[in-house]
Design a protein around this motif. Structure first.
Motif, PDB file in Angstrom:
ATOM      1  N   ALA A  61       0.848  -1.186   0.000  1.00 51.74           N
ATOM      2  CA  ALA A  61       0.000   0.000   0.000  1.00 51.74           C
ATOM      3  C   ALA A  61       0.888   1.241   0.000  1.00 51.74           C
ATOM      4  CB  ALA A  61      -0.915   0.012   1.218  1.00 51.74           C
ATOM      5  N   ASN A  62       0.334   2.337  -0.508  1.00 55.01           N
ATOM      6  CA  ASN A  62       1.083   3.591  -0.534  1.00 55.01           C
ATOM      7  C   ASN A  62       0.145   4.757  -0.297  1.00 55.01           C
ATOM      8  OD1 ASN A  62       0.442   5.168  -3.233  1.00 55.01           O
ATOM      9  ND2 ASN A  62       0.568   2.993  -3.804  1.00 55.01           N
ATOM     10  N   GLY A  63       0.711   5.854   0.132  1.00 51.52           N
ATOM     11  CA  GLY A  63      -0.055   7.077   0.325  1.00 51.52           C
ATOM     12  C   GLY A  63       0.878   8.270   0.352  1.00 51.52           C
ATOM     13  N   GLY A  64       0.353   9.428  -0.027  1.00 53.90           N
ATOM     14  CA  GLY A  64       1.206  10.614  -0.017  1.00 53.90           C
ATOM     15  C   GLY A  64       0.528  11.815  -0.635  1.00 53.90           C
ATOM     16  N   ALA A  98      -3.694   7.860  -2.547  1.00 52.00           N
ATOM     17  CA  ALA A  98      -3.581   6.630  -1.772  1.00 52.00           C
ATOM     18  C   ALA A  98      -3.929   5.457  -2.671  1.00 52.00           C
ATOM     19  CB  ALA A  98      -4.495   6.654  -0.551  1.00 52.00           C
ATOM     20  N   GLY A  99      -3.235   4.349  -2.489  1.00 47.74           N
ATOM     21  CA  GLY A  99      -3.512   3.204  -3.340  1.00 47.74           C
ATOM     22  C   GLY A  99      -2.658   2.010  -2.981  1.00 47.74           C
ATOM     23  N   GLY A 100      -2.436   1.149  -3.970  1.00 40.83           N
ATOM     24  CA  GLY A 100      -1.679  -0.067  -3.733  1.00 40.83           C
ATOM     25  C   GLY A 100      -0.830  -0.423  -4.930  1.00 40.83           C
ATOM     26  N   GLN A 101       0.063  -1.387  -4.730  1.00 41.25           N
ATOM     27  CA  GLN A 101       0.945  -1.854  -5.794  1.00 41.25           C
ATOM     28  C   GLN A 101       1.182  -3.353  -5.636  1.00 41.25           C
ATOM     29  OE1 GLN A 101       2.052   0.672  -3.664  1.00 41.25           O
ATOM     30  NE2 GLN A 101       3.264  -0.556  -2.239  1.00 41.25           N
ATOM     31  N   ILE A 102       1.486  -3.995  -6.761  1.00 43.23           N
ATOM     32  CA  ILE A 102       1.836  -5.402  -6.772  1.00 43.23           C
ATOM     33  C   ILE A 102       2.948  -5.589  -7.793  1.00 43.23           C
ATOM     34  CG2 ILE A 102       0.048  -5.960  -8.487  1.00 43.23           C
ATOM     35  CD1 ILE A 102      -0.233  -8.672  -7.099  1.00 43.23           C
ATOM     36  N   SER A 210       8.981  -4.495   4.093  1.00 43.80           N
ATOM     37  CA  SER A 210       9.848  -3.369   3.760  1.00 43.80           C
ATOM     38  C   SER A 210       9.028  -2.088   3.723  1.00 43.80           C
ATOM     39  CB  SER A 210      10.546  -3.588   2.410  1.00 43.80           C
ATOM     40  OG  SER A 210       9.598  -3.744   1.369  1.00 43.80           O
ATOM     41  N   VAL A 211       9.700  -0.977   3.955  1.00 39.49           N
ATOM     42  CA  VAL A 211       9.066   0.339   3.913  1.00 39.49           C
ATOM     43  C   VAL A 211       9.976   1.251   3.097  1.00 39.49           C
ATOM     44  CG1 VAL A 211      10.156   1.082   6.071  1.00 39.49           C
ATOM     45  CG2 VAL A 211       8.072   2.210   5.298  1.00 39.49           C
ATOM     46  N   GLY A 212       9.366   2.172   2.344  1.00 38.26           N
ATOM     47  CA  GLY A 212      10.182   3.030   1.496  1.00 38.26           C
ATOM     48  C   GLY A 212       9.491   4.334   1.158  1.00 38.26           C
ATOM     49  N   VAL A 213      10.233   5.169   0.446  1.00 40.32           N
ATOM     50  CA  VAL A 213       9.705   6.437  -0.051  1.00 40.32           C
ATOM     51  C   VAL A 213      10.049   6.526  -1.531  1.00 40.32           C
ATOM     52  CG1 VAL A 213      11.797   7.713   0.608  1.00 40.32           C
ATOM     53  CG2 VAL A 213       9.638   8.943   0.305  1.00 40.32           C
ATOM     54  N   GLU A 214       9.134   7.103  -2.311  1.00 38.75           N
ATOM     55  CA  GLU A 214       9.307   7.127  -3.772  1.00 38.75           C
ATOM     56  C   GLU A 214       8.851   8.462  -4.346  1.00 38.75           C
ATOM     57  OE1 GLU A 214       8.390   3.486  -6.142  1.00 38.75           O
ATOM     58  OE2 GLU A 214       6.938   4.817  -7.129  1.00 38.75           O
ATOM     59  N   TYR A 215       9.579   8.926  -5.375  1.00 31.81           N
ATOM     60  CA  TYR A 215       9.173  10.110  -6.141  1.00 31.81           C
ATOM     61  C   TYR A 215       8.947   9.694  -7.588  1.00 31.81           C
ATOM     62  CZ  TYR A 215       9.574  14.193  -9.101  1.00 31.81           C
ATOM     63  OH  TYR A 215       9.326  15.132 -10.066  1.00 31.81           O
ATOM     64  N   ASP A 216       7.837  10.163  -8.171  1.00 32.04           N
ATOM     65  CA  ASP A 216       7.520   9.863  -9.568  1.00 32.04           C
ATOM     66  C   ASP A 216       7.108  11.136 -10.297  1.00 32.04           C
ATOM     67  OD1 ASP A 216       7.564   6.800  -9.622  1.00 32.04           O
ATOM     68  OD2 ASP A 216       6.158   7.185  -7.987  1.00 32.04           O
ATOM     69  N   HIS A 217       7.491  11.194 -11.574  1.00 32.38           N
ATOM     70  CA  HIS A 217       7.031  12.283 -12.441  1.00 32.38           C
ATOM     71  C   HIS A 217       6.347  11.653 -13.637  1.00 32.38           C
ATOM     72  CE1 HIS A 217       6.923  16.307 -14.165  1.00 32.38           C
ATOM     73  NE2 HIS A 217       7.184  15.720 -15.336  1.00 32.38           N
ATOM     74  N   THR A 248       5.331   9.535  -2.411  1.00 25.77           N
ATOM     75  CA  THR A 248       4.549   8.574  -1.632  1.00 25.77           C
ATOM     76  C   THR A 248       5.442   7.771  -0.691  1.00 25.77           C
ATOM     77  OG1 THR A 248       4.735   6.971  -3.447  1.00 25.77           O
ATOM     78  CG2 THR A 248       2.731   8.309  -3.338  1.00 25.77           C
ATOM     79  N   THR A 249       4.834   7.351   0.401  1.00 30.95           N
ATOM     80  CA  THR A 249       5.433   6.385   1.318  1.00 30.95           C
ATOM     81  C   THR A 249       4.800   5.027   1.035  1.00 30.95           C
ATOM     82  OG1 THR A 249       5.776   8.069   3.013  1.00 30.95           O
ATOM     83  CG2 THR A 249       5.805   5.774   3.735  1.00 30.95           C
ATOM     84  N   ARG A 250       5.644   3.976   1.028  1.00 34.10           N
ATOM     85  CA  ARG A 250       5.172   2.649   0.625  1.00 34.10           C
ATOM     86  C   ARG A 250       5.519   1.606   1.689  1.00 34.10           C
ATOM     87  NH1 ARG A 250       5.475   1.974  -5.161  1.00 34.10           N
ATOM     88  NH2 ARG A 250       6.697   0.082  -4.878  1.00 34.10           N
ATOM     89  N   VAL A 251       4.614   0.642   1.855  1.00 38.79           N
ATOM     90  CA  VAL A 251       4.867  -0.522   2.694  1.00 38.79           C
ATOM     91  C   VAL A 251       4.564  -1.759   1.863  1.00 38.79           C
ATOM     92  CG1 VAL A 251       4.245  -1.797   4.777  1.00 38.79           C
ATOM     93  CG2 VAL A 251       4.303   0.702   4.824  1.00 38.79           C
ATOM     94  N   ASN A 252       5.515  -2.703   1.793  1.00 39.16           N
ATOM     95  CA  ASN A 252       5.357  -3.906   0.984  1.00 39.16           C
ATOM     96  C   ASN A 252       5.522  -5.165   1.825  1.00 39.16           C
ATOM     97  OD1 ASN A 252       4.936  -2.651  -1.535  1.00 39.16           O
ATOM     98  ND2 ASN A 252       7.132  -2.394  -1.844  1.00 39.16           N
TER      99      ASN A 252
END
Length: 263
Positions: A61-64, A98-102, A210-217, A248-252
């Motif tokens: 999941a992610n949110g930011g 807010a959302g999710g990833q796989i 795992s936990v992380g932070v991500e930037y996207d353009h 966004t901040t992510r938790v996987n």
């Protein structure tokens, strides 16, 4: 020995024999003790230390926060004087996401490769008073977006730095409203595709988490579409340009994935 003891009283002979026996025992004791020495027990082997692996399927999941830059141009065949056609300016639409990833990653040495799909709800809203029509306001909103990307990363045990790139899609709403009443004068909905690039840092804090932070353009394609009034009538044609920035901040959670033993 017999010669020495000959002629001596029996009690003296017994004393001398006993003394000789004690000497013999004393001399043989160290050798006997050496024979009884206990074997030295070998030290237990050192257990292998598990090494974090990024290989495996994961879901998270992610949110930011996000910001979308939207630029409007009023173009023909909009029924207005030619002097009023042209740029209507740009405005930012910002808000929460807010959302999710796989996805799936596989690790080869320190290199990590991956594929990922991400879907997010968004509430990025922005507006600007129209320069050629100051009685109206242009409004933009992104309600959702998706990313389909590949990753290349570098891992140092449980820390992963990666870059990503691929495709993106946004679901947007465009409106222009009357400033005095707030009534919608024209509206258009748009789904557009574009490209995405990003960078991230992720830290494994447990064997599968795992936990992380991500930037996207997101570089979204230019689009031209017609606006319609609430009654369904034609209400002008607008060319739009759009790009999006996301943090966004992510938790996987990673499923399975081998753990390599390190001695």
């Amino acid at each position: 020995m017999i010669g020495v003891l000959k002629g001596q009283p029996f009690h003296k002979i017994s004393s001398q024999v006993a003394a000789a026996a004690m000497v013999v025992c004393a001399l043989s004791a160290p050798a006997f003790a050496a024979d009884l020495r206990l074997p030295v027990k070998a030290a237990p082997p050192i257990p292998p230390v598990p090494v974090f692996s990024w290989t495996g399927f994961y879901i998270g999941a992610n949110g930011g926060w996000g910001s979308s830059r939207n630029c409007w141009d009023l173009v023909p065949p909009t029924p207005v004087p030619p002097a009023l056609l042209g740029p209507e300016g740009c405005h930012d639409a910002t808000g929460a996401v807010a959302g999710g990833q796989i996805g799936y990653r596989w690790q080869a040495g320190a290199a990590v490769f991956g594929l990922e799909a991400q879907g997010n709800w968004a509430d990025l809203n922005g507006s600007k008073i129209s320069p050629p029509f100051p009685a109206t306001t242009n409004r933009s909103r992104i309600e959702a977006f998706g990313l389909f990307t590949g990753q290349i990363g570098w891992a140092v045990e449980n820390t992963l730095f990666y870059v990503k790139g691929g495709g993106a899609v946004t679901d947007s709403r465009f409106r222009y409203t009357d400033n005095a009443t707030g009534i919608v004068l024209g509206a258009a909905n748009d789904t557009r595709w574009g490209a995405a690039v990003g960078v991230g840092l992720e830290f494994g804090f447990a064997s599968n988490w795992s936990v992380g932070v991500e930037y996207d353009h997101l570089f979204m394609q230019d689009r031209t579409f017609d606006f319609t009034s609430p009654a369904g009538a034609y209400a002008g044609t607008v060319a739009t340009r759009q790009d999006v920035d996301l943090v966004t901040t992510r938790v996987n959670y990673r499923f399975g994935g081998p753990v390599v033993a390190k001695y």
